[in-house]
Design an enzyme around this catalytic site. Structure first.
Site, short mmCIF file in Angstrom:
data_model
loop_
_atom_site.label_atom_id
_atom_site.label_comp_id
_atom_site.label_asym_id
_atom_site.label_seq_id
_atom_site.Cartn_x
_atom_site.Cartn_y
_atom_site.Cartn_z
N LYS A 53 0.82 -1.21 0.00
CA LYS A 53 0.00 0.00 0.00
C LYS A 53 0.86 1.26 0.00
CE LYS A 53 -3.23 -2.84 -0.07
NZ LYS A 53 -2.28 -3.96 -0.19
N THR A 143 1.83 -21.68 10.47
CA THR A 143 3.12 -21.47 9.83
C THR A 143 3.07 -20.58 8.60
OG1 THR A 143 2.75 -23.65 8.83
CG2 THR A 143 4.26 -23.54 10.69
N SER A 145 2.39 -18.95 4.81
CA SER A 145 2.59 -19.42 3.44
C SER A 145 3.76 -18.67 2.82
CB SER A 145 1.31 -19.18 2.61
OG SER A 145 1.03 -17.79 2.51
N PRO A 181 -1.96 -12.08 -12.95
CA PRO A 181 -2.76 -10.88 -12.68
C PRO A 181 -3.76 -11.09 -11.56
CG PRO A 181 -3.63 -12.00 -14.61
CD PRO A 181 -2.48 -12.83 -14.11
N GLY A 182 -3.31 -11.75 -10.48
CA GLY A 182 -4.15 -11.88 -9.30
C GLY A 182 -4.01 -10.64 -8.45
N ILE A 184 -1.88 -9.75 -5.99
CA ILE A 184 -0.52 -9.23 -5.86
C ILE A 184 -0.02 -8.70 -7.20
CG2 ILE A 184 1.88 -9.85 -5.35
CD1 ILE A 184 0.79 -11.89 -3.34
N GLY A 272 0.84 -17.17 -7.08
CA GLY A 272 0.19 -17.86 -5.98
C GLY A 272 1.12 -18.06 -4.79
N HIS A 449 -26.22 12.42 -0.75
CA HIS A 449 -26.03 12.89 -2.13
C HIS A 449 -25.12 14.10 -2.11
CE1 HIS A 449 -26.90 14.02 -6.27
NE2 HIS A 449 -27.08 15.27 -5.84
#
Length: 484
Positions: A53, A143, A145, A181-182, A184, A272, A449
């Site tokens: 970010k 643990t 990933s 293109p996931g 991340i 992944g 609005h």
């Protein structure tokens, strides 16, 4: 010096899930240890959501400068991007976030913290390196990933990188090929592009981010392709190191149908993540594993097929998100601490956000899940951001929202959307979903609005009309949703 410990609960891992499990277990029993084989500091703080970010924030500032002409603010096309300063600021703030986590870990009594690589000897025994043996009545696996990519890419040596490596750069590279293109890949790929890096994003299967709704997916792909190179069905012929080893050469069929070689500084693998289970000697237990080799666990209790062993967080491969890891850790730790008394924990409505621009949001059940569950017989409401008032005022009028409802009950089932402020709309919808609200009840809520959320009201109104004009058969139909 070798030693043996006997504890009530052993937590393997000190990330978000492990810390949550430790704190929950300590509320039930004082005799708890936490084992860590790597660095302290969660994936989110060190190499995940927070540093990404920070990079995205810098990219957004650069993009705002470049897209200000419509507001009458001139831009001469030559603003300077200082990659070294960007990365210096990123790492400084990243280290600050990691520091907060480490402070929390350091507040844990020293005797409760064990350092070393843990592996199972049996269902109650853990060996830490060659020095410590822990006899535990109950165990929580937390643990985490790690990034995963095809082994063939190892031939690229240091030129193949993962998101962890990006946040260690001192300077921005000139060019990067992003594979995947996931979440991340989209976030980092777009951010690097906006910071002046020549980026090409390659995918397979036509997917983008977490989207499963074909119409929202199509819209997102077209918008992203208008900004940077994106091929979600890439035909890659070869990936090789250059002759002098200084670059990666990706030969592919480009979007014009021509053979082209993209020469770049790095290949960023965003293909992944893999649960860190394979180094635990899990075969020394009787834990049932799925086809990926991940322990099968009850999502309500986080208990595996071995009653005294629980699992939480990314290691469980259920929903690899920080808030899910924290919830799972709390459930697993609570049940491990109070074992054999087991209770179902609070599981919240699914919510996901991709911090691309426009952002992607998913809430509740996805289009794919509903298609399988209801055989396509569910209601859909739709809203395009192109003419949405507030979005157009801000010149952010790109995207599509699709919301889903159940015939008969009028219950709100879920949504997939791509547009501005999706991170905020996702929370509104997730709260409504968790409260089991109907679409008419949601429309009774106040809308100010002019705000982007008025577009949500438009989508809900469209969904409500579809629900009211249900065209399902009158006779009993096993393929129809309740009430039809």
């Amino acid at each position: 010096m070798k030693k043996t410990l006997t504890v009530d609960v052993a937590i393997i891992g000190s990330g978000t899930a492990g810390l949550s499990a430790y704190r929950a277990a300590k509320l039930k029993t004082p005799n708890v240890v936490m084992i860590e084989g790597g660095q302290y500091g969660t994936t989110c703080a060190r190499v995940g959501c927070m540093p990404s970010k920070l990079l995205i924030a810098a990219a957004e500032r650069a993009h705002q400068v470049e897209t200000s002409e419509k507001f009458g603010i001139s831009y001469n096309g030559e603003h300077q991007i200082d990659g070294r300063q960007i990365m210096g600021h990123l790492k400084s703030e990243r280290d600050r976030f990691v520091g907060f986590v480490i402070e929390g870990v350091n507040a844990i009594p020293e005797q409760d913290r064990l350092v070393g690589h843990a592996r199972f000897v049996d269902q109650h025994t853990i060996k830490i390196d060659d020095d410590i043996t822990v006899n535990a009545e109950r165990i929580v696996i937390a643990t985490g990933s790690r990034p995963s990519y095809p082994p063939a890419w190892n031939k690229l040596g240091s030129k193949v990188i993962v998101n962890d490596d990006v946040f260690e750069w001192d300077e921005l590279p000139k060019s990067v090929a992003v594979f995947g293109p996931g979440v991340i890949g989209l976030e980092l790929g777009q951010a690097l592009h906006r910071l002046g890096v020549d980026v090409r994003v390659f995918g397979m299967g036509g997917k983008v981010g977490p989207l499963s709704d074909p119409k929202v997916t199509e819209c997102a792909i077209e918008v992203f392709k208008s900004e940077f190179y994106l091929d979600v069905n890439a035909d890659v012929k070869s990936i090789e190191l250059s002759e002098d080893g200084s670059a990666v050469e990706v030969t592919h069929i480009n979007l014009n149908g021509e053979v082209e070689t993209f020469t770049c500084d790095y290949l960023l693998a965003a293909t992944g993540r893999r649960p860190n289970i394979d180094t635990l000697d899990i075969q020394n237990t009787d834990i049932a594993l799925d086809e990926r080799g991940v322990p099968i666990a009850n999502p309500s209790t986080m208990q595996t097929s071995v009653p005294n062993i629980f699992i939480a967080g990314d290691a469980s491969n259920q929903l690899p998100l920080l808030h899910e890891a924290a919830d799972q850790g709390f459930i697993a730790g609570t049940n491990a601490g109070s074992f054999p008394d087991i209770e179902s924990g609070l599981r919240r409505s699914a919510i996901g956000v991709v911090f691309s621009d426009p952002q992607i949001g998913t809430v509740g059940q996805t289009h794919h899940q509903l298609t399988n569950q209801y055989h396509g017989n569910f209601a859909v409401g739709e809203m395009s951001y192109v003419s949405q008032g507030r979005s157009r005022v801000m010149q952010q009028n790109k995207g599509l929202m699709r919301v889903y409802g159940e015939f008969g009950s009028n219950k709100f089932l879920g949504a997939e959307f791509f547009g501005p402020a999706s991170e905020h709309i996702a929370h509104l919808l997730a709260w409504a979903h968790q409260q089991n609200m109907t679409v008419p009840e949601m429309l009774d809520m106040p809308f100010y609005h002019p705000v982007i959320e008025e577009g949500l009201r438009t989508a809900l109104r469209d969904l409500n009309e579809t629900l009211r004009s249900c065209n399902c058969p009158k006779e009993d139909c096993s393929n129809c949703t309740p009430g039809c």
